[in-house]
Scaffold this motif. Structure first.
Motif, PDB file in Angstrom:
ATOM      1  N   ALA A 185       1.292  -1.210   0.270  1.00 42.90           N
ATOM      2  CA  ALA A 185      -0.334  -0.009   0.111  1.00 42.90           C
ATOM      3  C   ALA A 185       1.246   1.651   0.240  1.00 42.90           C
ATOM      4  O   ALA A 185       0.152   2.094  -0.770  1.00 42.90           O
ATOM      5  N   GLU A 186       2.206   1.633   0.684  1.00 43.20           N
ATOM      6  CA  GLU A 186       2.488   2.764   0.756  1.00 43.20           C
ATOM      7  C   GLU A 186       3.668   2.824  -0.678  1.00 43.20           C
ATOM      8  O   GLU A 186       3.592   3.644  -1.162  1.00 43.20           O
ATOM      9  N   LEU A 187       3.942   1.986  -1.864  1.00 43.24           N
ATOM     10  CA  LEU A 187       4.445   1.196  -3.382  1.00 43.24           C
ATOM     11  C   LEU A 187       3.142   2.558  -3.275  1.00 43.24           C
ATOM     12  O   LEU A 187       3.262   3.273  -4.276  1.00 43.24           O
ATOM     13  N   GLU A 188       2.113   2.033  -3.658  1.00 42.37           N
ATOM     14  CA  GLU A 188       0.751   2.556  -4.171  1.00 42.37           C
ATOM     15  C   GLU A 188       0.687   4.311  -3.967  1.00 42.37           C
ATOM     16  O   GLU A 188       0.300   4.977  -4.993  1.00 42.37           O
ATOM     17  N   LYS A 189       0.514   4.427  -2.537  1.00 45.26           N
ATOM     18  CA  LYS A 189       0.628   5.415  -2.223  1.00 45.26           C
ATOM     19  C   LYS A 189       1.469   6.876  -2.314  1.00 45.26           C
ATOM     20  O   LYS A 189       1.610   8.224  -3.551  1.00 45.26           O
ATOM     21  N   ASN A 190       3.386   5.988  -2.551  1.00 45.37           N
ATOM     22  CA  ASN A 190       4.133   6.641  -3.078  1.00 45.37           C
ATOM     23  C   ASN A 190       3.817   7.663  -4.834  1.00 45.37           C
ATOM     24  O   ASN A 190       4.439   7.893  -5.328  1.00 45.37           O
ATOM     25  N   LEU A 191       3.122   6.590  -5.268  1.00 45.94           N
ATOM     26  CA  LEU A 191       2.793   6.395  -6.254  1.00 45.94           C
ATOM     27  C   LEU A 191       1.847   7.560  -7.088  1.00 45.94           C
ATOM     28  O   LEU A 191       0.890   7.090  -7.978  1.00 45.94           O
ATOM     29  N   SER A 192       0.780   7.896  -6.181  1.00 48.39           N
ATOM     30  CA  SER A 192      -0.307   8.826  -6.087  1.00 48.39           C
ATOM     31  C   SER A 192      -1.517   7.665  -6.735  1.00 48.39           C
ATOM     32  O   SER A 192      -2.024   8.003  -7.151  1.00 48.39           O
ATOM     33  N   GLU A 193      -1.636   6.674  -6.638  1.00 43.54           N
ATOM     34  CA  GLU A 193      -2.692   5.791  -7.091  1.00 43.54           C
ATOM     35  C   GLU A 193      -3.131   5.729  -5.774  1.00 43.54           C
ATOM     36  O   GLU A 193      -2.746   4.018  -4.922  1.00 43.54           O
ATOM     37  N   THR A 194      -4.385   6.755  -5.482  1.00 40.86           N
ATOM     38  CA  THR A 194      -4.729   6.443  -3.749  1.00 40.86           C
ATOM     39  C   THR A 194      -5.902   5.180  -3.937  1.00 40.86           C
ATOM     40  O   THR A 194      -6.757   4.379  -3.355  1.00 40.86           O
ATOM     41  N   ASP A 195      -6.764   5.121  -4.990  1.00 43.16           N
ATOM     42  CA  ASP A 195      -7.468   4.249  -5.209  1.00 43.16           C
ATOM     43  C   ASP A 195      -7.336   2.136  -4.941  1.00 43.16           C
ATOM     44  O   ASP A 195      -7.428   1.846  -4.455  1.00 43.16           O
ATOM     45  N   ARG A 196      -5.938   2.610  -5.664  1.00 46.17           N
ATOM     46  CA  ARG A 196      -4.719   1.064  -4.750  1.00 46.17           C
ATOM     47  C   ARG A 196      -4.937   1.181  -3.636  1.00 46.17           C
ATOM     48  O   ARG A 196      -5.272   0.019  -3.782  1.00 46.17           O
ATOM     49  N   ALA A 197      -4.296   1.823  -3.065  1.00 46.58           N
ATOM     50  CA  ALA A 197      -4.437   2.250  -2.271  1.00 46.58           C
ATOM     51  C   ALA A 197      -4.448   1.898  -1.081  1.00 46.58           C
ATOM     52  O   ALA A 197      -4.866   0.546   0.056  1.00 46.58           O
ATOM     53  N   ARG A 198      -6.327   1.726  -1.347  1.00 48.48           N
ATOM     54  CA  ARG A 198      -7.602   1.819  -0.894  1.00 48.48           C
ATOM     55  C   ARG A 198      -7.586   0.860  -0.480  1.00 48.48           C
ATOM     56  O   ARG A 198      -8.501  -0.213  -0.102  1.00 48.48           O
TER      57      ARG A 198
END
Length: 721
Positions: free
Chosen positions: A511-524
């Motif tokens: 989730a941290e990886l997706e958050k750093n890539l600005s992929e909010t929906d993926r992280a959620r």
């Protein structure tokens, strides 16, 4: 003739009584003369500090200066034989009284005898010593004093008699023998002294006794006698230092062959002794002084073959210094390496699975630097595979492969052989039962150092497929993340989670990886999948990060929904407090940067009131839960009220402290029994109980309170149905 005394008569005594009638022990002094007059205690009225202060040092110094001289008994002068007889009789009576009190005190007897000696009454002094020996005949100092008394007054035969009795009774006290022999030498009776030495040697004394006998004979030029004593000496004490002393004795007299024979006898007899190293070093140095270089070299080599390596450091140092002086460095190094190689070969032959011996053997070959021989020893070492497929047997063995690969890569710089070593090692390990992540990672890092990224990925992929481990996933993801291959990282995280779905670390990092890539929906979505897992190792950390993620995204409605879902799973006190703090601070981070004018607007005040209301609602829900559904958790309810009170205080004018204070409990100390395993009561212990305002009416009767709790639970259950 009269006995004259010094002193003064007391003026205040009764003249009809003699001066010493009141106390005979005072002699011609009266009690008034010896009385210590103490100053009368005065009462201090003015307790204010004086203008001039006196130190303790000044007081002590003045007291010392004003101290009166001590009172000493008067001196007596004896003027006739009758007074002398009385004096002697009185002194003897005093000594006898002392002896009767402390019969076991040797010093009292010695003082008595010395006094008789001062009176030149030697017979009486001798009688006192004899009486003392009846009491303490095991005290050698008493014998010494007795014999010295006889010697001091030139009673030679008496002294010999005393020494004979002393050494017969205490033959293990060397001082008596030394004094006896010294007396005979002073008298010039060499034969008697030799006879005493022979009597002493029959008791087999220590080395110092034999050395004193030898020095005695050498003082009188009896070399043959000294040599014979040395022969008896080394037979009695077969030690390296005694043989070395014997050889030095012969060497000092120019008897080289005799000295060599002594060393040879010692080498044959004491080759396995703990101190054999000292003997061999002395033997080799003897040959060096005789200019026998080859003999010395042979002795050193023979010693290195016999002396254990743990005790051969000094021997090796001497041998190295010898070769530096008389030979070449290469010769000594070859000799030492050959000797050590022989020892290690013997060790690995006896126990080929002793990997410590293999490590020592390899380290020896690496110091020599022969690459072919190093490779040969490594190949022989790794051929000894542990017999059982259990990891504990392989943990030491696997480092042979690691060291082999590092040696080929760093020392030999042979890339192909290094690759082959890693390949064979990975093929040998039974990965279905256990594996070593260190080997997989080292092989992949080796390929990366060779700029062969494809092979490194292949090795790490095989590792994940054959024997997945968390360390391998982490390192593989780290490599791909460093290279910027985010799709590969996603794939690896998916495989990581598929392999270990309960691992919160993998979910959080994904989730941290997706958050750093600005992929909010993926992280959620990842967080949702994570909290939906039936088992997690650290779920509290995962929920905390998910909540913080939604707060950072300013999704306050989602955050409230998350808190409600979390409360469905657990109603822990920390969850309630965290929920309330969120409601109290929701939306403040974005408004901190606004101007002061905006804060004074009516909308801002309404938002503040809304936050306070929502926070208070959460606290009230929590309090109702602990009051109705978990009444036994009184301490948690008290902690909740404390947090609520602090929060109301922090609200300032908007807070209502009285709302919380009227619900605050009262602390009371109670006692409860300490049960034992058999059901009996061991004792009582104190604990803190909380009585809330709604329980005050029930407090006098605890049974009624308990019945009320049961009725409340029953009613709640009926309503739910």
């Amino acid at each position: 003739m009269a006995l004259t005394t010094t002193g003064r008569a007391g003026g205040g005594d009764d003249p009809s009584k003699p001066p010493s009638a009141s106390d005979p022990s005072l002699g011609f002094l009266t009690k008034r003369d010896t009385e210590v007059k103490l100053p009368r205690a005065t009462r201090v009225k003015n307790k204010t500090p004086a203008s001039i202060q006196i130190t303790a040092e000044q007081i002590l110094r003045e007291a010392r200066e004003r101290q009166e001289p001590e009172i000493r008994p008067p001196k007596q002068k004896i003027t006739d034989t009758h007074e002398l007889s009385d004096y002697r009789l009185r002194k003897r009576k005093e000594f006898e009284d002392v002896i009767r009190r402390v019969r076991w005190s040797v010093s009292a007897w010695v003082k008595y005898a010395r006094w008789e000696e001062q009176q030149l009454d030697f017979a009486r002094a001798r009688s006192v010593y004899e009486r003392a020996l009846d009491v303490a005949h095991r005290d050698h100092t008493l014998w010494l004093k007795y014999a010295e008394f006889e010697m001091r007054n030139r009673f030679v035969n008496h002294a010999r008699n005393v020494w004979d009795r002393a050494v017969s009774l205490l033959p293990r006290v060397d001082q008596l023998w030394y004094k006896y022999i010294h007396m005979e030498e002073l008298l010039g009776a060499v034969a008697n002294a030799r006879q005493v030495f022979e009597r002493w040697m029959a008791w087999r004394p220590d080395i110092a006794g034999w050395n004193s006998y030898i020095k005695f004979e050498l003082r009188y030029g009896e070399v043959e006698r000294a040599r014979a004593i040395y022969e008896r000496f080394v037979a009695e004490h077969p030690r390296p230092d005694t043989f070395i002393r014997y050889a030095k004795f012969e060497m000092k007299r120019g008897e080289v062959e005799r000295a060599r024979r002594v060393y040879e006898r010692a080498a044959d007899l004491l080759a396995d002794d703990d101190d054999a190293e000292v003997l061999f070093v002395a033997f080799a140095e003897f040959e060096e002084r005789c200019r026998e270089v080859e003999r010395a070299r042979a002795i050193y080599k023979y010693a290195l073959d016999r002396v254990p390596k743990g005790r051969a450091e000094e021997l090796y140092r001497k041998f190295l210094a010898f070769e530096k002086q008389f030979g070449d460095r290469e010769g000594i190094e070859d000799a030492i390496v050959g000797k050590r190689r022989f020892q290690y070969e013997d060790e690995v032959r006896k126990n080929p699975l002793n990997y410590d011996s293999w490590f020592d053997y390899i380290r020896l070959e690496e110091t020599v630097g022969n690459k072919e021989r190093i490779r040969e020893v490594y190949e022989r070492a790794i051929a000894n595979v542990p017999p059982a497929e259990e990891k504990r047997y392989w943990q030491r063995y696997i480092y042979l492969w690691i060291n082999y690969a590092l040696c080929e890569e760093l020392d030999a710089q042979d890339v192909e052989r290094t690759r082959e070593v890693y390949k064979e090692c990975l093929k040998l390990i039974p990965h279905k039962k256990f594996t070593f992540a260190k080997i997989w990672l080292m092989a992949a890092q080796f390929e990366i150092r060779q700029r062969n990224l494809k092979s490194a990925r292949q090795i790490l992929g095989n590792a994940i497929g054959m024997a997945p481990k968390g360390k391998i996933f982490k390192k593989y993801i780290e490599i791909e993340l460093y290279l910027g291959n985010f799709d590969r990282c996603r794939t690896l995280y998916e495989k990581y989670i598929e392999w270990s779905p309960a691992n919160c670390y993998a979910w959080r990092k994904y989730a941290e990886l997706e958050k750093n890539l600005s992929e909010t929906d993926r992280a959620r979505s990842i967080y949702e999948l994570a909290i939906a897992q039936p088992a997690l190792d650290t779920p509290e950390v995962l929920w905390k990060e998910y909540l913080q993620f939604e707060i950072d995204e300013s999704e306050f409605d989602r955050t409230r929904e998350l808190y409600e879902r979390l409360l469905e799973r657990t109603k822990h006190l920390k969850v309630w407090i965290s929920y309330a703090e969120f409601e109290a601070s929701a939306g403040l981070s974005g408004e901190d940067s606004e101007s002061e004018e905006k804060k004074n607007e009516v909308g801002y005040q309404e938002q503040q009131l809304e936050r306070v209301r929502k926070c208070r609602v959460v606290f009230e829900r929590a309090f109702d839960y602990f009051r109705t559904s978990a009444p036994e958790l009184k301490e948690e309810r008290a902690m909740l009220l404390e947090e609520w009170l602090n929060k109301e205080v922090s609200f300032g004018d908007l807070g209502d402290v009285s709302l919380v204070q009227k619900k605050a409990p009262r602390k009371v100390k109670r006692k409860r029994p300490i049960p034992t395993e058999d059901g009996s009561t061991l004792g009582y212990e104190e604990y803190i109980d909380y009585i809330f305002p709604d329980e005050v009416t029930l407090a006098p009767n605890l049974k009624i309170l308990e019945a009320a709790y049961k009725w409340k639970k029953l009613k709640t259950g009926d309503d739910d149905e």
